[in-house]
Write a protein that holds these residues in place. Structure first.
Motif, PDB file in Angstrom:
ATOM      1  N   PRO A  86      23.553  91.221  48.227  1.00 28.10           N
ATOM      2  CA  PRO A  86      24.327  92.286  47.581  1.00 28.10           C
ATOM      3  C   PRO A  86      25.425  92.745  48.542  1.00 28.10           C
ATOM      4  O   PRO A  86      25.139  93.002  49.714  1.00 28.10           O
ATOM      5  N   ILE A  87      26.648  92.781  48.066  1.00 26.76           N
ATOM      6  CA  ILE A  87      27.734  93.213  48.951  1.00 26.76           C
ATOM      7  C   ILE A  87      28.562  94.304  48.287  1.00 26.76           C
ATOM      8  O   ILE A  87      28.567  94.449  47.062  1.00 26.76           O
ATOM      9  N   THR A  88      29.238  95.037  49.119  1.00 26.17           N
ATOM     10  CA  THR A  88      30.147  96.059  48.599  1.00 26.17           C
ATOM     11  C   THR A  88      31.380  96.116  49.490  1.00 26.17           C
ATOM     12  O   THR A  88      31.289  95.892  50.696  1.00 26.17           O
ATOM     13  N   LYS A  89      32.509  96.373  48.839  1.00 27.90           N
ATOM     14  CA  LYS A  89      33.782  96.309  49.557  1.00 27.90           C
ATOM     15  C   LYS A  89      34.358  97.720  49.646  1.00 27.90           C
ATOM     16  O   LYS A  89      34.254  98.504  48.695  1.00 27.90           O
ATOM     17  N   CYS A  90      34.994  97.994  50.763  1.00 32.77           N
ATOM     18  CA  CYS A  90      35.619  99.309  50.924  1.00 32.77           C
ATOM     19  C   CYS A  90      36.948  99.341  50.166  1.00 32.77           C
ATOM     20  O   CYS A  90      37.775  98.449  50.314  1.00 32.77           O
TER      21      CYS A  90
END
Lengths: 522, 522
Positions: A86-90
């Motif tokens: 799971p990834i999240t981007k700023c």
């Protein structure tokens, strides 16, 4: 105060153990290379593993498969769909973070296995921001961790675990080894995972080595093992899901563990623990099996326990391997996607074999023994740094050191090196610098024994053997040296090999700051 | 008649030596996996190589670097620009061919190194068509043979040779090994080339193993080697560019060769030849050095000779390695691109070390010994297939076979296996099937000796040792077995180890159809 992790990294760089890969180009995150001392330690670990685990059964073998495999292999195994982070981007700086690690850095607990939706919710609820710039994070998405490669015009992947090579080779190896079960196929080699945030030196790399043994067996036999009685009263060091809160490791006999877990599984737990405690001689309290909860388990495992070692510089117990009952997940998957019938006839029955996987991260294991062996102590006015590696993993079995480079001592030392080498030992030779300095150099790379050639050697044929950990020295006849060294490597204390020498004290080391390896069966 | 290549492939598949990778999915072109017998042979080759080449100098070491490296490494090395293949595409079927190989398949000669323009011209002139559909081919273009990978968000490549790992590690290893030259850095590991037309089994794979030794030295010293006198009269087997037309290999002393080539280079040619002829015991006529012409040489090499072995199933001599004087090409390139000063101070001078590379394709070498050892012969009415591998490369040093599984013979055989294993030998145990059949199985995988335990063993403590190649049997006291086996592995003929046994003849093999390894120093 300098952190232990940084001290290990410094000594590793200075003494040729490991360093950031391609560091003249600033390095690549998650990539380390082994210098020549590290390579020797790693090879010893690999060969010790091979000898022990392949020796458990005459039908266990090593095979050597390609690192690249076609995409269908990983569709069948489930990795294309499920081997994702799971990834999240700023929104502000564009930095990418692993969402579960980001949450973990703010909240207490382990968030592996949560869905993207659940993670997004936690990030919103707790207003978790970008750790680099404080910006707001986007919705959590998923990213496959495999490295895709175009092989000619076909899509393939670099394997994220060595295991699949053993599964696709099973039909051939089953024929070759004359259709006997259990059949064990081991692979020692590279695996590749495009980690979002590789970290912790050798612990989480993007390109790493695994030693994995896939044991194919008849699932009807899972509740027994022919040698179970031999280990029935042996105590396993267990951290079950229930006792996780208290953190207390329980010592439970195999017999009692087998009330909850199948005997075939428990038998190999015992073999794994014996590898660490008896073969490598690690202190029991540094080892445990950790049960994974249903949420934490890999998607293909019915039973899944981690092998953990206590790695001080990594804040305590860390996963260095696992024992996984993968059922027929993999072979059935390959049957479905490839169309190749994976059924075998055995014991008058037709079935797809089940798989028990013993999996070890080689680099993590190497780092763990470096961490456990790293000892700083005051010897008189001076600081001494030692790598108290298991003797079986010492980069050289011994160093041969002429006291001075004249009066025949160097020639004699070279002769002794030759004899020991011919007897199958790995020997380092060093004739430059003061003897004390040479001892310290050997201590720092974990060489188990120093053999010193002095004027007594010329006069009366005796050498001294100096124990790395205790700094005790004993006198040994040079003609007995090969035999005595063999005993020493197998764990005999130096004192039992010859008369003690009264030496100008290197001073007593602080024996509380480390431990001494004792019982190394070979 | 079945071609030898196909026979080797068949036996390799059936006996667990090698097979097409992921073959349940139809395989991937240019990819082979090693079964457990092949893995044992390959490991023995690697360990024999390690022991010999690292033993040449106390300052030669093995290191272990990542397979993936950042793009800058390969910009510096020249691979991004120059590691390309000329390709041409069929206008009709879209099939892609390597242009030089396409031309070679029609015209006599070797067309490697020609420019795309020159190749296009040849294709047009000789009206060369698509080998698959007869269509017209497009203009020749170029394709980089490296596999690109995205490491996180950075471009990298899988290394096309192991060498670059040693070059970028040079500054650190030079420090670690206390600034001595020559310094040798060896890497044994994977390399990757996206070949357009991989072929010939293990000979041209897309993922393969190399054993490479990079020797860093002071270029002022290139015209000497401290041990040159020891090999000055040793004859090298040489095919120079001039004698290529006649195909005649000349035996020329190192001293005479050193008129044209620097002594440092010639010394290592001698060491390489000794590895093949003395350590592995290959017949001299199967080995030669082949000089490359200026057009054929790799772009970075000043001197470049191939190591060739005569591989019958591949139509004769094939490259299995090379000895390359790479000058300061690589270190200077890395200095330029990385900005890291590669100069060292040594012998009162400042300079960039030069590199002599000894490079070996492990899979090609393994295939070569399989090919050379493959012998079919009639023994009485029956055909016998043998792999006459060098004894040092035998997958097992011996097989221990109880004649029957009763009367204590099996127990005694297991005891003997244990003793031999404890003496450091790799032992196979087999108690099922007729003894003749078990002999044939061992012959087919190249096991150098069979130790048979029969009623005489129980009665008088003697076993028979059967030589794989001659099928001769000798009697040996079981308590002497470990020592005698050690002599046997090191090349002693069986006849010298004990009294001959008159056995029901397996019949004399046709000794002309193969050769026997004789002189294996270990």
């Amino acid at each position: 105060m300098v952190k232990k992790e940084n001290k290990i990294e410094e000594i590793a760089r200075r003494r040729g153990i490991f360093w950031t890969s391609s560091d003249i180009y600033g390095g690549v995150s998650g990539m380390y290379d082994y210098g020549h001392i590290g390579t020797l330690i790693k090879r010893k670990w690999e060969n010790t593993w091979r000898k022990y685990f392949l020796g458990l059964n005459g039908n266990f073998f090593e095979i050597d498969c390609r690192n690249m495999m076609p995409d269908k292999v990983f569709k069948a195994s489930g990795h294309v769909d499920s081997f994702v982070d799971p990834i999240t981007k700023c929104r502000k700086c564009g930095g990418i973070e692993r969402a579960d690690h980001l949450v973990e850095s703010i909240l207490e607990g382990n968030f592996e296995g949560l869905s993207p939706g659940e993670l997004t919710k936690l990030i919103r609820e707790h207003r978790i921001k970008c750790p680099k710039c404080g910006g707001e994070m986007e919705e959590v998405g998923i990213l496959n961790m495999m490295f895709p490669v175009m092989i000619g015009s076909s899509l393939g992947y670099l394997r994220p675990e060595t295991a699949q090579g053993a599964y696709v080779s099973f039909p051939r190896e089953f024929e070759v080894s004359r259709k006997r079960l259990p059949l064990g196929l081991a692979i020692l080699g590279r695996a590749y995972r495009n980690e979002i945030s590789p970290r912790n030196l050798l612990i989480r790399m993007r390109e790493f080595d695994q030693a994995e043994l896939q044991i194919f067996f008849n699932p009807d036999m899972i509740n027994d093992h022919e040698s179970f009685n031999e280990i029935s009263l042996y105590n396993l060091r267990i951290l079950s899901v229930d006792s996780r809160k208290s953190g207390i490791v329980h010592e439970i006999s195999c017999k009692d563990v087998s009330v909850k877990l199948p005997k075939f599984y428990v038998y190999y737990m015992a073999m794994i623990q014996k590898f660490y405690l008896d073969v490598l001689g690690l202190p029991p309290e540094k080892f445990r099996f950790r049960e994974l909860s249903d949420e934490e388990k890999a998607f293909y495992n019915k039973y899944h326990w981690d092998i953990e070692l206590d790695i001080e510089s990594m804040d305590g117990f860390r996963e260095v391997g696992g024992i996984h009952y993968r059922t027929d997940h993999d072979l059935a998957g390959h049957q479905k996607v490839s169309g190749r019938d994976m059924d075998i006839f055995h014991d008058g029955k037709k079935f797809i074999p089940h798989v028990l996987e013993l999996s070890f991260g080689i680099d993590r294991n190497v780092y763990a023994v470096l961490d456990m062996g790293f000892v700083e102590e005051m010897v008189g006015q001076e600081e001494r740094t030692t790598l108290r590696l298991p003797r079986a993993l010492s980069p050289f079995d011994c160093a041969v050191l002429p006291l001075v480079k004249r009066d025949g001592m160097d020639a004699k030392a070279l002769e002794i090196r030759k004899t020991l080498t011919a007897a199958g030992m790995d020997v380092f030779y060093d004739d430059s610098g003061s003897i004390g300095r040479r001892y310290r150099r050997m201590d720092e790379i974990g060489v188990a024994a120093c053999i010193t050639v002095d004027s007594d050697t010329i006069a009366s044929g005796t050498v001294t053997l100096r124990d790395r950990d205790t700094m005790k020295q004993v006198l040994i006849k040079d003609r007995d040296l090969a035999g005595k060294m063999r005993l020493y490597i197998s764990g005999e204390p130096a004192e039992s090999l010859g008369n003690a020498v009264i030496v100008k004290p290197e001073k007593n080391p602080d024996m509380n700051s480390g431990f001494t390896y004792s019982a190394q069966g070979k």
